[in-house]
Design a protein around this motif. Structure first.
Motif, PDB file in Angstrom:
ATOM      1  N   THR A 302      -1.781   4.648   3.811  1.00 38.86           N
ATOM      2  CA  THR A 302      -0.524   2.617   3.935  1.00 38.86           C
ATOM      3  C   THR A 302      -0.293   3.307   2.215  1.00 38.86           C
ATOM      4  OG1 THR A 302      -3.337   2.335   4.875  1.00 38.86           O
ATOM      5  CG2 THR A 302      -2.448   0.929   3.433  1.00 38.86           C
ATOM      6  N   LEU A 311       2.310  -1.175   4.855  1.00 36.48           N
ATOM      7  CA  LEU A 311       2.940  -0.671   5.925  1.00 36.48           C
ATOM      8  C   LEU A 311       1.789   0.293   6.205  1.00 36.48           C
ATOM      9  CD1 LEU A 311       5.788  -1.677   4.483  1.00 36.48           C
ATOM     10  CD2 LEU A 311       6.303   0.217   5.158  1.00 36.48           C
ATOM     11  N   GLU A 314       1.621   6.001  10.840  1.00 40.44           N
ATOM     12  CA  GLU A 314       0.715   7.329  11.667  1.00 40.44           C
ATOM     13  C   GLU A 314       1.755   7.902  12.322  1.00 40.44           C
ATOM     14  OE1 GLU A 314      -2.407   6.800  11.895  1.00 40.44           O
ATOM     15  OE2 GLU A 314      -3.585   4.709  11.561  1.00 40.44           O
ATOM     16  N   VAL A 321       4.302   5.742  13.957  1.00 45.28           N
ATOM     17  CA  VAL A 321       4.516   4.190  14.276  1.00 45.28           C
ATOM     18  C   VAL A 321       3.861   3.891  12.988  1.00 45.28           C
ATOM     19  CG1 VAL A 321       3.220   2.961  15.643  1.00 45.28           C
ATOM     20  CG2 VAL A 321       3.255   4.092  16.862  1.00 45.28           C
ATOM     21  N   ASP A 323       3.197  -0.062  11.346  1.00 44.25           N
ATOM     22  CA  ASP A 323       2.719  -0.830  11.508  1.00 44.25           C
ATOM     23  C   ASP A 323       2.882  -2.494  10.043  1.00 44.25           C
ATOM     24  OD1 ASP A 323       1.032  -3.920  12.796  1.00 44.25           O
ATOM     25  OD2 ASP A 323      -0.463  -3.317  11.642  1.00 44.25           O
ATOM     26  N   ASN A 325       2.279  -5.160   8.522  1.00 47.10           N
ATOM     27  CA  ASN A 325       0.550  -6.125   7.841  1.00 47.10           C
ATOM     28  C   ASN A 325       1.415  -7.468   6.287  1.00 47.10           C
ATOM     29  OD1 ASN A 325      -1.843  -5.389   9.365  1.00 47.10           O
ATOM     30  ND2 ASN A 325      -0.445  -3.560   8.527  1.00 47.10           N
ATOM     31  N   ASN A 344       8.782  -9.363   6.951  1.00 49.26           N
ATOM     32  CA  ASN A 344       8.894  -8.939   7.317  1.00 49.26           C
ATOM     33  C   ASN A 344      10.876  -8.110   7.087  1.00 49.26           C
ATOM     34  OD1 ASN A 344       7.675  -8.475  10.016  1.00 49.26           O
ATOM     35  ND2 ASN A 344       8.832 -10.399  11.127  1.00 49.26           N
ATOM     36  N   ILE A 366       8.063   0.547  15.261  1.00 45.98           N
ATOM     37  CA  ILE A 366       7.933  -0.395  14.116  1.00 45.98           C
ATOM     38  C   ILE A 366       7.474  -1.390  14.826  1.00 45.98           C
ATOM     39  CG2 ILE A 366       8.422  -1.352  11.774  1.00 45.98           C
ATOM     40  CD1 ILE A 366      11.279   0.274  12.093  1.00 45.98           C
ATOM     41  N   ASP A 367       6.385  -1.544  14.751  1.00 47.43           N
ATOM     42  CA  ASP A 367       5.355  -2.541  14.881  1.00 47.43           C
ATOM     43  C   ASP A 367       5.011  -4.253  12.927  1.00 47.43           C
ATOM     44  OD1 ASP A 367       4.091  -5.328  15.877  1.00 47.43           O
ATOM     45  OD2 ASP A 367       2.027  -3.406  16.116  1.00 47.43           O
ATOM     46  N   ASP A 370       5.391 -10.838  14.732  1.00 45.32           N
ATOM     47  CA  ASP A 370       6.224 -11.330  15.407  1.00 45.32           C
ATOM     48  C   ASP A 370       6.565 -12.563  15.307  1.00 45.32           C
ATOM     49  OD1 ASP A 370       5.298  -9.803  17.661  1.00 45.32           O
ATOM     50  OD2 ASP A 370       3.276 -11.096  18.298  1.00 45.32           O
ATOM     51  N   LEU A 405       8.849  -4.954  18.168  1.00 49.34           N
ATOM     52  CA  LEU A 405       8.618  -4.407  17.919  1.00 49.34           C
ATOM     53  C   LEU A 405      10.570  -3.368  18.477  1.00 49.34           C
ATOM     54  CD1 LEU A 405       6.331  -3.138  20.966  1.00 49.34           C
ATOM     55  CD2 LEU A 405       5.683  -2.820  18.720  1.00 49.34           C
TER      56      LEU A 405
END
Length: 516
Positions: A302, A311, A314, A321, A323, A325, A344, A366-367, A370, A405
């Motif tokens: 993290t 972020l 993983e 990957v 993610d 947040n 973002n 990268i997620d 949305d 993504l």
């Protein structure tokens, strides 16, 4: 932009940190006596041809044979092999590189069996360092990077860095290089060649062609596998590739490396020699420049940004990957879409930094949060391109999908940079599980029974956590008393504050540990 290079040298490795406006963006580690560095040139021996892979395995002295694919041979491999053979036979003086007759280019869809045979000696260059269980990846398209140019033997192309935008300057450079470039050579004109005079370019070119000719001439004295040319160490590579007007200081803590750095700077950029400074402080150099703190906060699963955005990174066998947040970063005056875009955009900057800092390669997914508006997705995409433009590694970025993504492929030539920020739990040994307290007493008693009956130990001391000590010793008919009646031996029990709750050890009369 304020750029600084901090170099920390110790007995086993050299750590090089690149700071941009005091922020750590790149970290390089060079092991002392690293034998297989990207750019090193070896005289290797073809060990095995693999027609199914259209590739060969080549012995370059590493424990695992290096991998050479047909597509890494280069179109002029036949001319290349002919010249190398002349060098191996000691006949390189019969012809020069410029006068050697070029063979026909090989077909892109050809077979490696048409070009190489087992046992053949071949000159190769390390394209990717050994990673995990894989040997080095090699190529016969050898290149020699200089300060202003990259020399390509047996090539006929003149390429110019895309970062040189002026068409007039591009035409000038191409015209100059065409006038001084010998036959059978190609070059890539680097960004730092912009506005340089022909004398500087010619000196760089002569140095590189001389290096190539000297390699060929000494091949007759060597036997494969053998290193014939070492790439510059990581410090010199970074100085050669990155040094420009934006650098305003280079700090080195080692006196020998300090002198070497000054000497190298004096050859490539004499006007910048004053930016090299020797660090003599008592505090470790990385701590003095706040690099240690940035390392601790930038590595690990993290990564938190100051605003609260974080972020989660993983790593899997196939890809990485990331993610995104939002954390507690929410502006109540903005809509959900506006907040998502702000998060973002902030995360995109950190993602680009993390890729450079960790030197992550391969596929990265990268997620992002949305974004429903296509216009906002485009803004995010442009922001990511802008931030990634600072990255020297080759990369490709795909636009965000409707699910938010973003896919990135990034060139991997070295093992990923890993800085350990977590330690294995001494209680569970990294499993995340500990022995149930329900069976602890049974486990202790089974070991006690074994030590007394099978090992015939006379005097035993059991060391346990204070809570367990209280459980075993308190009350009239305690467990300790029950053991005395059962084994006819008094088992001494000692509480140890430093022990984990379920940890215990048996000691003999000499104080030696004999059972856990």
């Amino acid at each position: 932009m304020n750029r600084e290079l901090i170099i920390d040298s110790n007995l086993s490795e050299v750590n090089i940190a690149l700071l941009e406006d005091k922020n750590l963006v790149e970290l390089h580690r060079e092991q002392i006596n690293n034998k297989f560095t990207v750019g090193d040139v070896f005289l290797g021996k073809v060990k095995k041809i693999m027609p199914g892979l259209n590739a060969a395995f080549v012995d370059v002295g590493y424990e695992k044979d290096a991998f050479l694919h047909y597509l890494d041979l280069g179109p002029q491999i036949r001319t290349f092999n002919k010249y190398v053979k002349l060098g191996v036979l000691g006949k390189a003086n019969l012809t020069s590189h410029e006068t050697l007759r070029r063979e026909k280019d090989i077909e892109k869809t050809g077979k490696i069996t048409q070009v190489l045979i087992s046992g053949q000696q071949i000159l190769v260059q390390i394209a990717k360092e050994p990673i995990s269980t894989k040997g080095p990846r090699i190529s016969t398209e050898i290149s020699f990077p200089g300060r202003f140019l990259v020399l390509l033997p047996f090539s006929n192309k003149i390429s110019i860095s895309q970062k040189i935008k002026s068409s007039a300057e591009r035409n000038r450079l191409k015209r100059l290089i065409t006038s001084i470039l010998p036959e059978n050579y190609g070059v890539i004109i680097r960004t730092v060649a912009e506005n340089k005079k022909v004398a500087e370019l010619d000196a760089d070119l002569r140095d590189l062609t001389g290096k190539w000719e000297s390699i060929i001439k000494k091949l007759s004295q060597l036997k494969a596998p053998h290193k014939v040319l070492s790439e510059l160490d990581r410090t010199s590579q970074i100085l050669r590739d990155l040094l420009n007007e934006s650098f305003n200081s280079i700090h080195v803590n080692d006196p020998t490396l300090y002198e070497e750095t000054k000497a190298y700077i004096s050859t490539i950029a004499p006007d910048k020699i004053d930016i090299v400074k020797r660090y003599k402080g008592r505090v470790p150099i990385f701590d003095y420049y706040n690099i240690g703190k940035q390392l601790r906060s930038s590595f690990g699963k993290t990564v938190t940004i100051r605003s609260g955005v974080y972020l989660v990174i993983e790593h899997t066998e196939a890809l990485h990957v990331i993610d995104i947040n939002s954390g507690h970063r929410v502006n109540k005056e903005n809509s959900q879409e506006e907040n998502a875009l702000l998060v973002n955009m902030e995360a995109a900057t950190e993602v680009a930094r993390q890729l450079r800092l960790r030197d992550m390669g391969g596929i990265i997914v990268i997620d992002f949060i949305d974004l429903h508006d296509a216009k906002n997705r485009k803004i995010l995409f442009q922001k990511l391109i802008e931030e990634m433009s600072k990255d020297r590694a080759k990369h490709t970025i795909l636009p965000p999908s409707k699910f938010g993504l973003v896919q990135i492929t990034r060139q991997r030539v070295r093992p990923e940079m890993i800085v350990p920020v977590l330690e294995k739990c001494p209680t569970c040994n990294g499993t995340g599980e500990i022995k149930s307290s329900m069976i602890l007493l049974d486990d202790i008693e089974n070991n006690l029974n074994y030590l007394i009956h099978d090992q015939n130990e006379k005097m035993l001391t059991l060391c346990v956590h204070p809570y367990i000590d209280a459980f075993l010793t308190k009350s009239f008919m305690s467990t300790q008393m029950r053991w005395f009646l059962k084994y006819k031996k008094w088992i001494k029990i000692r509480p140890i504050n430093d022990y984990q709750l379920m940890e215990y050890h048996f000691f003999n009369k000499n104080g030696d540990i004999i059972k856990r």
